[in-house]
Design a protein around this motif. Structure first.
Motif, PDB file in Angstrom:
ATOM      1  N   LEU A 155     -48.043 -30.759  95.783  1.00 33.24           N
ATOM      2  CA  LEU A 155     -48.739 -29.679  96.490  1.00 33.24           C
ATOM      3  C   LEU A 155     -48.072 -29.365  97.820  1.00 33.24           C
ATOM      4  CD1 LEU A 155     -52.506 -30.567  95.868  1.00 33.24           C
ATOM      5  CD2 LEU A 155     -50.964 -29.169  94.480  1.00 33.24           C
ATOM      6  N   ALA A 156     -47.458 -30.369  98.440  1.00 31.19           N
ATOM      7  CA  ALA A 156     -46.809 -30.158  99.740  1.00 31.19           C
ATOM      8  C   ALA A 156     -45.665 -29.158  99.645  1.00 31.19           C
ATOM      9  CB  ALA A 156     -46.296 -31.488 100.290  1.00 31.19           C
ATOM     10  N   GLY A 157     -45.087 -28.989  98.459  1.00 25.16           N
ATOM     11  CA  GLY A 157     -43.969 -28.071  98.300  1.00 25.16           C
ATOM     12  C   GLY A 157     -44.363 -26.666  97.905  1.00 25.16           C
ATOM     13  N   LEU A 158     -45.676 -26.411  97.766  1.00 24.26           N
ATOM     14  CA  LEU A 158     -46.128 -25.081  97.368  1.00 24.26           C
ATOM     15  C   LEU A 158     -46.243 -24.155  98.572  1.00 24.26           C
ATOM     16  CD1 LEU A 158     -48.961 -26.006  94.812  1.00 24.26           C
ATOM     17  CD2 LEU A 158     -46.535 -25.573  94.353  1.00 24.26           C
ATOM     18  N   ARG A 159     -46.388 -22.872  98.300  1.00 25.27           N
ATOM     19  CA  ARG A 159     -46.708 -21.870  99.310  1.00 25.27           C
ATOM     20  C   ARG A 159     -48.143 -21.403  99.084  1.00 25.27           C
ATOM     21  NH1 ARG A 159     -42.015 -19.735 101.512  1.00 25.27           N
ATOM     22  NH2 ARG A 159     -43.450 -18.839 103.043  1.00 25.27           N
ATOM     23  N   TYR A 160     -48.732 -20.791 100.104  1.00 32.24           N
ATOM     24  CA  TYR A 160     -50.147 -20.449 100.001  1.00 32.24           C
ATOM     25  C   TYR A 160     -50.440 -19.523  98.833  1.00 32.24           C
ATOM     26  CZ  TYR A 160     -49.389 -15.769 101.962  1.00 32.24           C
ATOM     27  OH  TYR A 160     -48.987 -14.477 102.166  1.00 32.24           O
ATOM     28  N   TYR A 161     -49.496 -18.655  98.462  1.00 35.63           N
ATOM     29  CA  TYR A 161     -49.777 -17.697  97.400  1.00 35.63           C
ATOM     30  C   TYR A 161     -49.832 -18.351  96.015  1.00 35.63           C
ATOM     31  CZ  TYR A 161     -44.636 -17.721  97.738  1.00 35.63           C
ATOM     32  OH  TYR A 161     -43.315 -18.095  97.836  1.00 35.63           O
ATOM     33  N   HIS A 162     -49.334 -19.577  95.904  1.00 38.38           N
ATOM     34  CA  HIS A 162     -49.483 -20.287  94.639  1.00 38.38           C
ATOM     35  C   HIS A 162     -50.947 -20.638  94.375  1.00 38.38           C
ATOM     36  CE1 HIS A 162     -45.073 -21.421  95.301  1.00 38.38           C
ATOM     37  NE2 HIS A 162     -45.092 -20.740  94.180  1.00 38.38           N
ATOM     38  N   PHE A 163     -51.775 -20.653  95.410  1.00 40.51           N
ATOM     39  CA  PHE A 163     -53.188 -20.991  95.250  1.00 40.51           C
ATOM     40  C   PHE A 163     -54.048 -19.773  94.915  1.00 40.51           C
ATOM     41  CE2 PHE A 163     -51.440 -24.534  97.501  1.00 40.51           C
ATOM     42  CZ  PHE A 163     -52.246 -25.622  97.234  1.00 40.51           C
ATOM     43  N   HIS A 164     -53.520 -18.578  95.085  1.00 42.17           N
ATOM     44  CA  HIS A 164     -54.317 -17.378  94.834  1.00 42.17           C
ATOM     45  C   HIS A 164     -54.831 -17.288  93.408  1.00 42.17           C
ATOM     46  CE1 HIS A 164     -54.872 -14.530  98.184  1.00 42.17           C
ATOM     47  NE2 HIS A 164     -53.940 -15.267  98.762  1.00 42.17           N
ATOM     48  N   PRO A 165     -54.026 -17.608  92.388  1.00 44.95           N
ATOM     49  CA  PRO A 165     -54.566 -17.560  91.019  1.00 44.95           C
ATOM     50  C   PRO A 165     -55.689 -18.559  90.782  1.00 44.95           C
ATOM     51  CG  PRO A 165     -52.164 -17.575  90.991  1.00 44.95           C
ATOM     52  CD  PRO A 165     -52.574 -17.887  92.391  1.00 44.95           C
ATOM     53  N   LEU A 166     -55.850 -19.513  91.684  1.00 38.13           N
ATOM     54  CA  LEU A 166     -56.900 -20.519  91.566  1.00 38.13           C
ATOM     55  C   LEU A 166     -58.154 -20.111  92.333  1.00 38.13           C
ATOM     56  CD1 LEU A 166     -54.611 -23.616  92.291  1.00 38.13           C
ATOM     57  CD2 LEU A 166     -55.000 -22.461  90.109  1.00 38.13           C
ATOM     58  N   GLY A 167     -58.149 -18.921  92.929  1.00 36.59           N
ATOM     59  CA  GLY A 167     -59.299 -18.455  93.694  1.00 36.59           C
ATOM     60  C   GLY A 167     -59.371 -19.023  95.087  1.00 36.59           C
ATOM     61  N   VAL A 168     -58.216 -19.380  95.671  1.00 36.72           N
ATOM     62  CA  VAL A 168     -58.184 -19.994  97.008  1.00 36.72           C
ATOM     63  C   VAL A 168     -57.395 -19.094  97.939  1.00 36.72           C
ATOM     64  CG1 VAL A 168     -57.556 -22.036  98.338  1.00 36.72           C
ATOM     65  CG2 VAL A 168     -58.259 -22.272  95.940  1.00 36.72           C
ATOM     66  N   GLU A 169     -58.020 -18.682  99.042  1.00 34.03           N
ATOM     67  CA  GLU A 169     -57.373 -17.781  99.984  1.00 34.03           C
ATOM     68  C   GLU A 169     -56.385 -18.532 100.874  1.00 34.03           C
ATOM     69  OE1 GLU A 169     -59.870 -19.833 102.678  1.00 34.03           O
ATOM     70  OE2 GLU A 169     -60.194 -19.182 100.604  1.00 34.03           O
ATOM     71  N   GLN A 170     -55.675 -17.819 101.727  1.00 33.84           N
ATOM     72  CA  GLN A 170     -54.572 -18.386 102.497  1.00 33.84           C
ATOM     73  C   GLN A 170     -55.016 -19.513 103.422  1.00 33.84           C
ATOM     74  OE1 GLN A 170     -52.224 -15.467 104.585  1.00 33.84           O
ATOM     75  NE2 GLN A 170     -51.003 -16.975 105.674  1.00 33.84           N
TER      76      GLN A 170
END
Length: 292
Positions: A155-170
């Protein structure tokens, strides 16, 4: 096999916020938990037989998990430290006599679903965590059919937009990424005194009193943790302790003052056994950030 020194309710002790999700299941045959230890991933199967706890574990981290089980189930917790001063607390203590303040370790593992629960409904948070584990976790070892929590290093290597499909904002996404990048420091600090752990966590952007208290209540078994800033909790406490249908954080802390040192235990007991305050108006509808 672990001899028990007092009654134990596995569901009330371990099926709690911060652990619930695809990595934990309560079934007729016992409680199953998948986790990542510093020795590797593991699945642990816990079940009660008379006054003993039977434990099996699978995976590279099985040995470490077996050593940790007494802390997981609150074997060193002291429920007798709580002296009820209200009829509602006395009743909740009786109903929850098998509930213990578990110290499950793995603070980062607990922080991730806790951050997902910031400022959203429980349904939203559970959905996002389930999808996060499905996408970034992997099947847990052993026969339990569980899924491991996502690896913080991944998870440390992800960017915030990778979480958008999961319903999680920036905002929440960046807090999770930041926590995962600081995972080693967080885990090192988690082993120190609670005051230091709270101070360190709340120094991190995106981690405030609610998140730190919610996480340390589970990871360290802090019996005095009070998640200030919760939407429902002040009403639950005000109703249970004073018969007031609505409360504030300030009123909640005032009512909990006689229980200083055990406020977190009172919170857990009343949340589970005292019931909710009267509801006025409609509930908040779950939102889907993927549509924003």
């Amino acid at each position: 096999m672990l001899p028990l020194n007092r009654p134990l309710d596995l569901r009330a002790t371990l099926a709690v916020k911060g652990l619930n999700g695809p990595s934990l299941r309560v079934r007729p045959d016992g409680l199953w938990r998948a986790t990542r230890t510093r020795r590797g991933p593991t699945t642990v199967w816990l079940r009660l037989r008379e006054r003993q706890l039977l434990v099996d574990a699978w995976g590279e981290g099985a040995g470490h998990a077996l050593d940790s089980v007494p802390e997981w189930v609150g074997q060193f917790d002291d429920p007798a430290a709580l002296v009820p001063r209200h009829a509602s607390v006395e009743r909740a203590s009786r109903l929850g006599r098998g509930m213990r303040m578990a110290a499950v370790g793995g603070l980062v593992e607990v922080l991730i679903p806790t951050i997902l629960a910031q400022k959203v409904t429980g349904i939203e948070a559970a959905r996002s965590y389930r999808q996060l584990a499905a996408r970034y976790g992997e099947p847990a070892p052993g026969p339990g059919g569980l899924r491991l929590p996502p690896d913080p290093a991944l998870l440390a290597g992800l960017r915030y937009y990778h979480f958008h499909p999961l319903g999680v904002e920036q905002r929440r996404a960046e807090t999770i990424i930041r926590v995962c990048r600081e995972a080693d420091r967080i885990e090192a600090t988690a082993g120190r005194d609670l005051e230091t752990a709270y101070r360190f966590l709340q120094h991190l952007p995106g981690i405030g009193p609610w998140t730190s208290a919610s996480a340390l209540m589970v990871a360290r078994g802090d019996p005095d943790a009070v998640p200030v800033g919760d939407f429902h909790l002040p009403n639950i406490i005000a109703w249970a302790l004073a018969g007031e249908p609505r409360g504030t954080d300030e009123r909640m802390l005032e009512l909990l003052t006689p229980y200083r040192g055990q406020r977190g235990r009172v919170v857990r007991l009343l949340e589970r056994y005292a019931g909710r305050a009267p509801a006025y108006g409609p509930r908040f509808a779950p939102r889907d950030f993927r549509r924003f």
